[in-house]
Design an enzyme around this catalytic site. Structure first.
Site, PDB file in Angstrom:
ATOM      1  N   HIS A   1       4.679  -3.776   8.555  1.00  0.00           N
ATOM      2  CA  HIS A   1       5.810  -3.456   9.420  1.00  0.00           C
ATOM      3  C   HIS A   1       7.125  -3.822   8.725  1.00  0.00           C
ATOM      4  O   HIS A   1       7.270  -4.944   8.231  1.00  0.00           O
ATOM      5  CB  HIS A   1       5.734  -4.231  10.740  1.00  0.00           C
ATOM      6  CG  HIS A   1       4.677  -3.727  11.673  1.00  0.00           C
ATOM      7  ND1 HIS A   1       4.182  -4.467  12.722  1.00  0.00           N
ATOM      8  CD2 HIS A   1       4.026  -2.536  11.723  1.00  0.00           C
ATOM      9  CE1 HIS A   1       3.276  -3.757  13.373  1.00  0.00           C
ATOM     10  NE2 HIS A   1       3.168  -2.585  12.782  1.00  0.00           N
TER      11      HIS A   1
ATOM     12  N   TYR B   1       2.653  -7.922  19.764  1.00  0.00           N
ATOM     13  CA  TYR B   1       1.348  -8.591  19.846  1.00  0.00           C
ATOM     14  C   TYR B   1       1.465 -10.005  20.405  1.00  0.00           C
ATOM     15  O   TYR B   1       0.478 -10.574  20.867  1.00  0.00           O
ATOM     16  CB  TYR B   1       0.677  -8.600  18.471  1.00  0.00           C
ATOM     17  CG  TYR B   1       0.398  -7.208  17.973  1.00  0.00           C
ATOM     18  CD1 TYR B   1      -0.582  -6.413  18.568  1.00  0.00           C
ATOM     19  CD2 TYR B   1       1.141  -6.642  16.938  1.00  0.00           C
ATOM     20  CE1 TYR B   1      -0.812  -5.118  18.144  1.00  0.00           C
ATOM     21  CE2 TYR B   1       0.907  -5.349  16.504  1.00  0.00           C
ATOM     22  CZ  TYR B   1      -0.067  -4.593  17.114  1.00  0.00           C
ATOM     23  OH  TYR B   1      -0.290  -3.302  16.691  1.00  0.00           O
TER      24      TYR B   1
ATOM     25  N   ARG C   1      -6.628  -1.059  14.738  1.00  0.00           N
ATOM     26  CA  ARG C   1      -5.497  -1.738  14.075  1.00  0.00           C
ATOM     27  C   ARG C   1      -4.836  -2.721  15.041  1.00  0.00           C
ATOM     28  O   ARG C   1      -4.510  -3.846  14.662  1.00  0.00           O
ATOM     29  CB  ARG C   1      -4.502  -0.685  13.585  1.00  0.00           C
ATOM     30  CG  ARG C   1      -3.272  -1.240  12.865  1.00  0.00           C
ATOM     31  CD  ARG C   1      -2.530  -0.074  12.209  1.00  0.00           C
ATOM     32  NE  ARG C   1      -1.130  -0.332  11.962  1.00  0.00           N
ATOM     33  CZ  ARG C   1      -0.660  -0.893  10.849  1.00  0.00           C
ATOM     34  NH1 ARG C   1      -1.496  -1.293   9.913  1.00  0.00           N
ATOM     35  NH2 ARG C   1       0.631  -1.065  10.685  1.00  0.00           N
TER      36      ARG C   1
ATOM     37  N   ARG D   1      -3.868   1.615   8.632  1.00  0.00           N
ATOM     38  CA  ARG D   1      -3.488   2.797   9.402  1.00  0.00           C
ATOM     39  C   ARG D   1      -4.532   3.885   9.138  1.00  0.00           C
ATOM     40  O   ARG D   1      -5.204   3.883   8.106  1.00  0.00           O
ATOM     41  CB  ARG D   1      -2.108   3.306   8.994  1.00  0.00           C
ATOM     42  CG  ARG D   1      -0.958   2.349   9.278  1.00  0.00           C
ATOM     43  CD  ARG D   1       0.374   2.977   8.847  1.00  0.00           C
ATOM     44  NE  ARG D   1       1.520   2.140   9.185  1.00  0.00           N
ATOM     45  CZ  ARG D   1       2.077   1.272   8.343  1.00  0.00           C
ATOM     46  NH1 ARG D   1       1.591   1.140   7.109  1.00  0.00           N
ATOM     47  NH2 ARG D   1       3.117   0.537   8.717  1.00  0.00           N
TER      48      ARG D   1
ATOM     49  N   HIS E   1      -6.231   3.832  16.181  1.00  0.00           N
ATOM     50  CA  HIS E   1      -5.148   2.853  16.145  1.00  0.00           C
ATOM     51  C   HIS E   1      -5.489   1.622  16.981  1.00  0.00           C
ATOM     52  O   HIS E   1      -4.902   0.555  16.778  1.00  0.00           O
ATOM     53  CB  HIS E   1      -3.847   3.487  16.634  1.00  0.00           C
ATOM     54  CG  HIS E   1      -2.631   2.942  15.943  1.00  0.00           C
ATOM     55  ND1 HIS E   1      -2.425   3.042  14.578  1.00  0.00           N
ATOM     56  CD2 HIS E   1      -1.556   2.258  16.426  1.00  0.00           C
ATOM     57  CE1 HIS E   1      -1.284   2.461  14.257  1.00  0.00           C
ATOM     58  NE2 HIS E   1      -0.744   1.970  15.359  1.00  0.00           N
TER      59      HIS E   1
ATOM     60  N   LYS F   1       3.648   3.452   4.697  1.00  0.00           N
ATOM     61  CA  LYS F   1       4.835   4.237   5.008  1.00  0.00           C
ATOM     62  C   LYS F   1       5.935   3.969   3.984  1.00  0.00           C
ATOM     63  O   LYS F   1       6.090   2.850   3.516  1.00  0.00           O
ATOM     64  CB  LYS F   1       5.341   3.895   6.416  1.00  0.00           C
ATOM     65  CG  LYS F   1       4.443   4.405   7.529  1.00  0.00           C
ATOM     66  CD  LYS F   1       5.060   4.126   8.891  1.00  0.00           C
ATOM     67  CE  LYS F   1       4.207   4.714  10.008  1.00  0.00           C
ATOM     68  NZ  LYS F   1       4.789   4.451  11.344  1.00  0.00           N
TER      69      LYS F   1
END
Length: 303
Positions: A271, A280, A248, A157, A245, A181
């Protein structure tokens, strides 16, 4: 406690419990600010007076606001912004309920406008190679190369790249440790081209464990805006408008296309929910569909 004080208390709790990024916390504050503005305009002095009908009214106004004084239409919030606002409101209401300050759910049964899910744009393999090998020359060239190679190599990220220190890298083993995160740490592989670029960068100056890998002005860690501007300059010759992004997204798409291992890609990206990674698979299917249309004799469309 009035609504404004309640929101501030919730934001303090949210920051302490979830350790969100500054961007996420700012988004929550901004979205809940819209709720407070609506309540002030409606003369609602307490969340006790807020119910599903009022919430639906707020959503309708934000999505399709009334015409301005000159009669012109005012652009409302997009469906995904409305959904994000509703998510912030629900988090607030759950907190108030746990604290015994709210005995009902004002958002019960409330739905926002349907979001049309957009597939992320990615670079193909040749475009990605062209980008990471772009050299604008000058003193920033080694840093640029290392940034682009690491971005594409490991799928970081933007915030993770900005916060990277040399102590987070193990170039001998080709690994990088990132804090993602929710303060979750993950170990990612670093490709050989990225390792070579990082070694070249380290040889140019201070590379102590506490030193930032990518420095901005004054030797401080580079900021996200500086990376965005640098990437825009590096990709100026590309047909696509490249943003951080996208690299990524490109990493994830190419990994899934080559391996077909959705769970591993989820782990690499950090994730929490595999549903986030599944987008994806749609990109991968689009690629297969194009190959099918081009190759199968019964699939070719008439000119």
């Amino acid at each position: 406690m009035n609504p404004h004080e309640a929101v501030e208390a919730f934001l303090r709790h949210f920051a302490a419990e979830r350790a969100p990024s500054a961007h996420t916390l700012s988004a929550y504050r901004r979205d809940l600010g819209k709720l407070l503005e609506f309540m002030d305009a409606e003369g609602l002095a307490s969340f006790d007076h807020l119910g599903p009908d009022r919430m639906r009214s707020m959503i309708a106004r934000l999505h399709r606001p009334p015409r301005g004084k000159d009669g012109r239409e005012t652009k409302g919030l997009e469906p995904n912004s409305i959904q994000r606002l509703l998510s912030a409101c629900r988090s607030l209401f759950r907190y108030l309920s746990r604290e015994g300050r709210l005995d009902h759910d004002p958002a019960a049964g409330v739905r926002g406008p349907k979001v049309r899910r957009k597939l992320p744009q990615v670079l193909d393999a040749d475009e990605a190679k062209e980008l990471v090998e772009t050299n604008l020359g000058g003193t920033l060239a080694p840093r640029d190369t290392a940034m682009m190679e690491l971005f594409y190599s490991s799928g970081l990220r933007l915030s993770e790249l900005c916060g990277l220190h040399w102590g987070d890298l193990d170039l001998d083993d080709g690994q990088v440790r990132v804090l993602g995160k929710g303060n979750k740490t993950r170990i990612l592989p670093v490709g050989r081209y990225a390792v070579a670029a990082l070694r070249a960068l380290a040889a140019l100056g201070e590379a102590g464990p506490e030193q930032p890998v990518f420095k901005g002005r004054g030797g401080a860690p580079i900021g996200s805006r500086a990376i965005q501007l640098r990437l825009a300059k590096l990709s100026s010759g590309q047909a696509k408008r490249v943003h951080p992004h996208m690299l990524r997204h490109t990493f994830a798409s190419h990994m899934l296309e080559s391996s077909g291992d959705l769970r591993s890609v989820q782990e690499l990206l950090g994730h929490a929910d595999i549903a986030t990674t599944q987008i994806y698979t749609h990109l991968d299917f689009q690629h297969l569909a194009r190959v099918y249309d081009a190759a199968h004799p019964r699939a070719k469309r008439k000119p």
